[in-house]
Design a protein around this motif. Structure first.
Motif, PDB file in Angstrom:
ATOM      1  N   ALA A  50       0.836  -1.205   0.000  1.00 20.06           N
ATOM      2  CA  ALA A  50       0.000   0.000   0.000  1.00 20.06           C
ATOM      3  C   ALA A  50       0.865   1.246   0.000  1.00 20.06           C
ATOM      4  N   ALA A  51       1.944   1.243   0.775  1.00 19.58           N
ATOM      5  CA  ALA A  51       2.846   2.391   0.818  1.00 19.58           C
ATOM      6  C   ALA A  51       3.521   2.602  -0.532  1.00 19.58           C
ATOM      7  N   ARG A  52       3.964   1.525  -1.171  1.00 16.24           N
ATOM      8  CA  ARG A  52       4.596   1.637  -2.485  1.00 16.24           C
ATOM      9  C   ARG A  52       3.612   2.156  -3.517  1.00 16.24           C
ATOM     10  N   PHE A  53       2.374   1.720  -3.422  1.00 17.88           N
ATOM     11  CA  PHE A  53       1.341   2.168  -4.361  1.00 17.88           C
ATOM     12  C   PHE A  53       1.119   3.671  -4.234  1.00 17.88           C
ATOM     13  N   LYS A 246      -0.316  11.112 -19.101  1.00 22.88           N
ATOM     14  CA  LYS A 246       0.657  10.057 -18.871  1.00 22.88           C
ATOM     15  C   LYS A 246      -0.061   8.769 -18.461  1.00 22.88           C
ATOM     16  N   PRO A 247       0.497   7.601 -18.790  1.00 17.73           N
ATOM     17  CA  PRO A 247      -0.097   6.347 -18.329  1.00 17.73           C
ATOM     18  C   PRO A 247      -0.155   6.301 -16.805  1.00 17.73           C
ATOM     19  N   PHE A 248      -1.044   5.474 -16.280  1.00 20.41           N
ATOM     20  CA  PHE A 248      -1.144   5.317 -14.831  1.00 20.41           C
ATOM     21  C   PHE A 248       0.208   4.876 -14.264  1.00 20.41           C
ATOM     22  N   SER A 249       0.631   5.517 -13.195  1.00 15.78           N
ATOM     23  CA  SER A 249       1.904   5.153 -12.574  1.00 15.78           C
ATOM     24  C   SER A 249       1.799   3.854 -11.792  1.00 15.78           C
ATOM     25  N   GLU A 250       0.618   3.563 -11.260  1.00 14.44           N
ATOM     26  CA  GLU A 250       0.376   2.303 -10.541  1.00 14.44           C
ATOM     27  C   GLU A 250      -1.048   1.846 -10.821  1.00 14.44           C
ATOM     28  N   GLU A 266      -5.908  -8.775 -18.394  1.00 20.20           N
ATOM     29  CA  GLU A 266      -5.711  -7.584 -19.218  1.00 20.20           C
ATOM     30  C   GLU A 266      -4.754  -6.581 -18.584  1.00 20.20           C
ATOM     31  N   ALA A 267      -4.464  -6.734 -17.316  1.00 21.27           N
ATOM     32  CA  ALA A 267      -3.609  -5.770 -16.617  1.00 21.27           C
ATOM     33  C   ALA A 267      -2.146  -5.949 -17.022  1.00 21.27           C
ATOM     34  N   PRO A 268      -1.363  -4.876 -16.989  1.00 22.19           N
ATOM     35  CA  PRO A 268       0.085  -5.019 -17.218  1.00 22.19           C
ATOM     36  C   PRO A 268       0.703  -5.944 -16.171  1.00 22.19           C
ATOM     37  N   LYS A 269       1.802  -6.569 -16.521  1.00 26.52           N
ATOM     38  CA  LYS A 269       2.387  -7.582 -15.635  1.00 26.52           C
ATOM     39  C   LYS A 269       2.866  -6.997 -14.312  1.00 26.52           C
ATOM     40  N   GLU A 270       3.178  -5.670 -14.300  1.00 28.92           N
ATOM     41  CA  GLU A 270       3.649  -5.062 -13.048  1.00 28.92           C
ATOM     42  C   GLU A 270       2.507  -4.581 -12.162  1.00 28.92           C
ATOM     43  N   ALA A 271       1.266  -4.694 -12.610  1.00 33.87           N
ATOM     44  CA  ALA A 271       0.119  -4.235 -11.822  1.00 33.87           C
ATOM     45  C   ALA A 271      -0.078  -5.110 -10.588  1.00 33.87           C
ATOM     46  N   LEU A 272      -0.672  -4.523  -9.547  1.00 30.61           N
ATOM     47  CA  LEU A 272      -1.036  -5.283  -8.350  1.00 30.61           C
ATOM     48  C   LEU A 272      -2.409  -5.907  -8.585  1.00 30.61           C
ATOM     49  N   THR A 273      -2.443  -7.182  -8.921  1.00 30.21           N
ATOM     50  CA  THR A 273      -3.700  -7.900  -9.128  1.00 30.21           C
ATOM     51  C   THR A 273      -3.948  -8.786  -7.920  1.00 30.21           C
ATOM     52  N   VAL A 274      -5.142  -8.694  -7.344  1.00 32.09           N
ATOM     53  CA  VAL A 274      -5.410  -9.309  -6.044  1.00 32.09           C
ATOM     54  C   VAL A 274      -6.687 -10.146  -6.107  1.00 32.09           C
ATOM     55  N   LYS A 275      -6.576 -11.398  -5.753  1.00 31.49           N
ATOM     56  CA  LYS A 275      -7.713 -12.308  -5.646  1.00 31.49           C
ATOM     57  C   LYS A 275      -8.168 -12.354  -4.185  1.00 31.49           C
ATOM     58  N   ILE A 300      -4.308   2.966   2.068  1.00 35.83           N
ATOM     59  CA  ILE A 300      -4.167   3.869   0.919  1.00 35.83           C
ATOM     60  C   ILE A 300      -4.915   5.167   1.172  1.00 35.83           C
ATOM     61  N   ALA A 301      -6.140   5.052   1.686  1.00 43.36           N
ATOM     62  CA  ALA A 301      -6.967   6.246   1.900  1.00 43.36           C
ATOM     63  C   ALA A 301      -6.362   7.181   2.928  1.00 43.36           C
ATOM     64  N   ASP A 302      -5.721   6.638   3.959  1.00 41.20           N
ATOM     65  CA  ASP A 302      -5.170   7.462   5.037  1.00 41.20           C
ATOM     66  C   ASP A 302      -3.805   8.045   4.708  1.00 41.20           C
ATOM     67  N   ALA A 303      -3.137   7.511   3.685  1.00 41.91           N
ATOM     68  CA  ALA A 303      -1.795   7.993   3.353  1.00 41.91           C
ATOM     69  C   ALA A 303      -1.864   9.369   2.711  1.00 41.91           C
TER      70      ALA A 303
END
Length: 357
Positions: A50-53, A246-250, A266-275, A300-303
């Motif tokens: 979350a911090a990296r995002f 610009k493309p989405f950074s994250e 469909e997401a880029p390979k570096e995207a955070l995909t979560v099941k 994320i919301a509080d950062a």
């Protein structure tokens, strides 16, 4: 028939074949014809992600969220699965962030989504897995995501679903604009699963040449238009962002069932995909339940927005580096006067110079 032939048939019946097959499946891959694939352990999504995002500063970030099973636990009656106050509070915080674009990609109809989430001005709502869209770029009006679609296949699907509903106590049919859904949540667990598999098989035989797709979700079997997939929503959003800025950074994508798998693919390979929850998936990470999703989104919301934080630090450093202005005794007050402004001293204001010697 000889005795030897008879014994061969008796000893190699279906039971013996099944036992041998199971033994082959359990055997490791040592060059045999049948081998069990290696089980890949899914990574749990950790807090530092979350911090990296949030800390990414290249451009705005994208957040794609499913609703049922992701933000909200399932209920016996779908209409009872309304958002909790915690969910609304988190979405309100996310909606206020200028470094985020939030998309709710749900199988729900437009009425439900607008009733519960229509107040959020920056949130883009996607109804029926991608058939309708409502957001800032549509002036908050519902529009078809893909205007040109064939739906005549529904006339052939409905009789099949009605037949299975009559012979499956507790099953119901939901007719959407772009799909027809067979629900078996209120059926006997084992019998409902059995009839769902039978229905999937029957539909596959009947609809193989029609422009629709069959999928099985959480206690549902859905037949939807081929042009309606959550993955198309993701790819469209990525292309639209790249064309105007610009493309989405994250990119963060969270979902729980098979309808969300197309978003992961469909997401880029570096995207955070979560099941969310158990099960096979194309996602890179996993969260255990909607409550864990709430916790992660709260981080994320509080950062702090990194851009706003940088502005605040720049302002404070400039204030600290600026030397205080001093007024000249007997001269004009320099407080609030811009730099490089010169004053001419009035005649007679300068003290006469006298020889000290």
């Amino acid at each position: 028939v000889t005795e030897r032939m008879r014994q061969s048939v008796v000893q190699n019946d279906a039971v013996a074949w099944g036992v041998n097959m199971l033994k082959e499946l359990e055997r490791p891959n040592t060059g045999t014809r049948i081998a069990r694939p290696e089980i890949v352990e899914m990574q749990l999504l950790e807090d530092q992600q979350a911090a990296r995002f949030v800390e990414s500063r290249g451009s705005v970030k994208a957040l794609f969220l499913d609703y049922d099973g992701t933000l909200r636990e399932f209920e016996a009656e779908p209409e009872d699965a309304v958002p909790s106050q915690e969910t609304l509070d988190i979405l309100h915080q996310l909606d206020q962030r200028r470094d985020l674009k939030v998309f709710m990609v749900s199988g729900r109809d437009p009425t439900f989504l607008e009733t519960h989430f229509g107040e959020f001005t920056s949130l883009t709502l996607i109804a029926e897995h991608g058939y309708f869209k409502r957001g800032p770029d549509t002036a908050h009006e519902w529009v078809p995501f893909t205007p040109y679609q064939r739906l005549d296949w529904k006339e052939k699907v409905r009789p099949v679903l009605d037949m299975f509903t009559r012979c499956t106590p507790g099953a119901t049919v939901e007719d959407k604009a772009s799909a027809i859904v067979w629900h078996y949540r209120d059926c006997d667990e084992e019998y409902g699963q059995f009839k769902a598999k039978e229905l999937m098989h029957q539909l596959a035989l009947s609809l193989w040449n029609l422009p629709c797709q069959i999928s099985q979700g959480n206690k549902i079997v859905e037949v939807a238009s081929l042009a309606v997939r959550k993955g198309i929503v993701v790819s469209n959003a990525l292309q639209q962002q790249s064309s105007v800025a610009k493309p989405f950074s994250e990119i963060l994508i969270i979902g729980d069932d098979r309808s969300d798998e197309s978003m992961f693919l469909e997401a880029p390979k570096e995207a955070l995909t979560v099941k969310v929850g158990p099960g096979d998936t194309a996602a890179r990470f996993r969260l255990e339940s909607p409550s864990h999703v709430h916790r992660f989104l709260s981080l994320i919301a509080d950062a702090k927005d990194p851009k706003e934080d940088a502005k605040e630090q720049g302002t404070s450093s400039n204030d600290g580096a600026r030397a205080p202005r001093r007024s000249v005794e007997g001269g004009p007050d320099l407080k609030g006067v811009p730099r490089f402004y010169s004053f001419k001293e009035p005649e007679g204001s300068r003290a006469p110079v006298t020889d000290s010697a």
